[in-house]
Design a protein around this motif. Structure first.
Motif, short mmCIF file in Angstrom:
data_model
loop_
_atom_site.label_atom_id
_atom_site.label_comp_id
_atom_site.label_asym_id
_atom_site.label_seq_id
_atom_site.Cartn_x
_atom_site.Cartn_y
_atom_site.Cartn_z
N PRO A 136 32.96 45.37 33.43
CA PRO A 136 34.37 45.14 33.77
C PRO A 136 35.26 45.17 32.52
N ALA A 137 36.56 45.36 32.76
CA ALA A 137 37.49 45.54 31.64
C ALA A 137 37.43 44.39 30.64
N HIS A 138 37.35 43.14 31.12
CA HIS A 138 37.41 42.03 30.15
C HIS A 138 36.17 42.00 29.26
N ILE A 139 35.03 42.41 29.79
CA ILE A 139 33.81 42.45 28.94
C ILE A 139 33.94 43.62 27.97
N ARG A 140 34.46 44.74 28.46
CA ARG A 140 34.61 45.89 27.55
C ARG A 140 35.54 45.52 26.39
N ASP A 141 36.62 44.79 26.72
CA ASP A 141 37.56 44.42 25.66
C ASP A 141 36.86 43.56 24.59
N GLU A 142 36.02 42.65 25.04
CA GLU A 142 35.34 41.78 24.08
C GLU A 142 34.31 42.56 23.26
N ILE A 143 33.50 43.33 23.96
CA ILE A 143 32.36 43.99 23.31
C ILE A 143 32.81 45.08 22.35
#
Ligand code: SAM
Ligand code: SF4
Length: 475
Positions: free
Chosen positions: A324-331
């Motif tokens: 999901p977008a929020h995990i992609r942003d973090e990773i």
């Protein structure tokens, strides 16, 4: 199966040790527990641009205290910033055919899923899908295939050639990567001829017992045939290759060690490591039939990506819309270099009106359904430079990721200006007014920050030519 012996390659015995030695991996994981000092030294070695050994990587994998994990993540962030800067390359996956003879327990396209609609894109379908992607601004594709007698090397090569020929409006595809089942050496030669970029094949799990359990029938049951796929590719001079493991099948620590052992092998035998590492995490799929005890939590996922970044500092790292977008942003901060945008993995999905995901029509669920435009806008908001650069591949500068990493000044002279040029091209041809404004501001800021006057001058001139509708400009 092709046997690789030291005599064939004139290499030392050491490199030909059993390629994946589970006892060796388990032993390192058992005995390597880091002190704080040890951890700091290992991270420093990586920040000094050295690949880590299996032993050093095991120390990182066994670092469990929150402060230690934070130090690992901080190291990965610093490595990304120091070495690669802010660029993120964008691509789109395109499924060419979902027929499959294998029964992979985790995959919606497995042969036993009789309810799944099987399709292979005709050349008309292929053109339509690619035209759609081009009209959104994509320049880089990864073509994906099930494993089936219909998808032999000639079929794959034809689809790659067709993809390069599709031109719609200002659009064109400038790099076609592929993700396809292992071939023999002759097959790789045929595919190489068609002009592929990276050839990806994932081992899924490096753990033999798990491998046998989840690959229930079909050609993919043969662990060694898959493991040696990239050796055969190298023999056919396909030297731009991508490896990966499907996280969630077995202990993630073991899989990271397996990936690293694979890297060691490629470096030792062919003097070239993988161009990219992928780390897909299992998502729901039609009739997903796996032991769920090894599913990877978000926290462990972030840690494993940071460790991979530190362990192989020179390689490209791919993070897909499975997350999901929020995990992609973090990773992304931990050293990811490529992401997909506007992804749809249903057959003919890019031109379907109905955008709702249908489990019986796709390989697995994707969790980031943002359009390419939305992804680009958010990258800009976070200070990244979205890039569609394909310059090195087209100028024959193979191993560009390694060059970026090892040649002083390479990023400043080539990568950053090329990223800005491809962004400017996207902004001119495809962006919304809001994205265009944000992107142009970023380009102006980056140009202002540039200290090298000759590069700044040449880049300004190329940006001017872009405004006058010249296209495909690069260094
Ligand atoms: N048929 C080709 C093969 O097996 O190599 C291509 C497979 S597919 C496009 C690429 C990758 O998707 C697979 O290698 C696997 O790692 C991943 N994959 C398969 N099922 C998945 C699932 N349920 N969730 C996330 N990734 C999955
Ligand atoms: Fe077929 Fe690949 Fe799915 Fe396995 S992962 S069932 S080989 S498409």
């Amino acid at each position: 199966m092709m046997k690789f012996t030291p005599e064939v390659y004139g290499i030392p015995d050491e490199a030909m040790k059993p390629f994946i030695d589970e006892d060796e991996i388990n032993n390192y994981l058992k005995i390597c527990h880091p002190s704080r000092n040890k951890l700091t030294c290992i991270i420093k070695k990586s920040l000094d641009k050295n690949r880590l050994s299996l032993e050093e990587t095991a120390y990182l994998l066994n670092a469990n205290e929150p402060e230690m994990i934070e130090e690992i993540k901080q190291g990965a962030r610093e490595l990304k910033r120091k070495i690669y800067g802010d660029r993120i390359v964008l691509f789109a996956p395109l499924y060419v055919g979902n027929q499959c003879i294998n029964n992979c327990a985790y995959c919606g396209f497995k042969a036993s899923n009789k309810n799944v609609k099987r399709e292979t894109l005709t050349s008309k379908d292929l053109i339509e899908q690619i035209e759609h992607l081009e009209c959104n601004g994509h320049k880089r594709l990864i073509l994906v295939y099930g494993e089936h007698p219909d998808y032999d090397a000639n079929f794959i090569a034809d689809s790659v050639r067709s993809a390069y020929k599709v031109k719609k409006g200002m659009g064109e595809i400038r790099r076609v990567n592929i993700n396809a089942a292992p071939l023999d050496v002759e097959g790789y030669k045929i595919v190489k001829e068609s002009g592929i970029g990276t050839y990806q094949v994932f081992q899924e799990t490096y753990h033999h017992e798990t491998y046998n359990k989840v690959h229930q029938s079909g050609k993919k049951r043969d662990y060694d045939w898959r493991l040696t796929a990239l050796d055969r590719a190298q023999e056919a001079l396909v030297d731009d290759v991508g490896i990966g493991a499907l996280f969630g099948l077995y202990d993630w620590r073991f899989e990271v060690m397996g990936l690293l052992r694979h890297v060691n092998h490629l470096e030792a035998v062919y003097n070239v490591g993988p161009h990219t590492i992928s780390f897909p995490r299992i998502q729901n799929a039609y009739d997903l039939d796996i032991d769920k005890s090894h599913l990877v939590s978000d926290g462990d996922f972030a840690k494993l990506v940071a460790i991979l970044r530190l362990a192989v500092p020179y390689t490209g790292m791919i993070l897909t819309a499975r997350e999901p977008a929020h995990i992609r942003d973090e990773i992304m901060q931990f050293g990811v270099s490529q992401i997909d945008g506007g992804t749809n993995i249903q057959m003919k999905g890019y031109t379907k009106k109905e955008k709702e995901q249908q489990l019986d029509e796709e390989q697995f669920v994707i969790n980031d359904d943002r359009s390419l435009g939305e992804v680009i806008q958010e990258l800009l908001d976070q200070g990244f430079i979205p890039s569609f650069c394909t310059a090195c591949y087209r100028l024959g500068r193979t191993g560009e990721h390694f060059m970026e990493f090892s040649l002083p000044g390479f990023i400043k002279r080539y990568c950053q200006p090329n990223a800005l040029l491809t962004l400017a091209e996207y902004l001119e041809d495809y962006a919304s007014p809001e994205t265009k404004e944000k992107g142009n501001k970023l380009i102006a800021d980056k140009l202002n920050e540039m200290k090298e006057n000759d590069i700044k001058k040449q880049l300004s001139e190329k940006l001017r030519l872009l405004k006058e509708k010249e296209r495909d400009l690069y260094f």
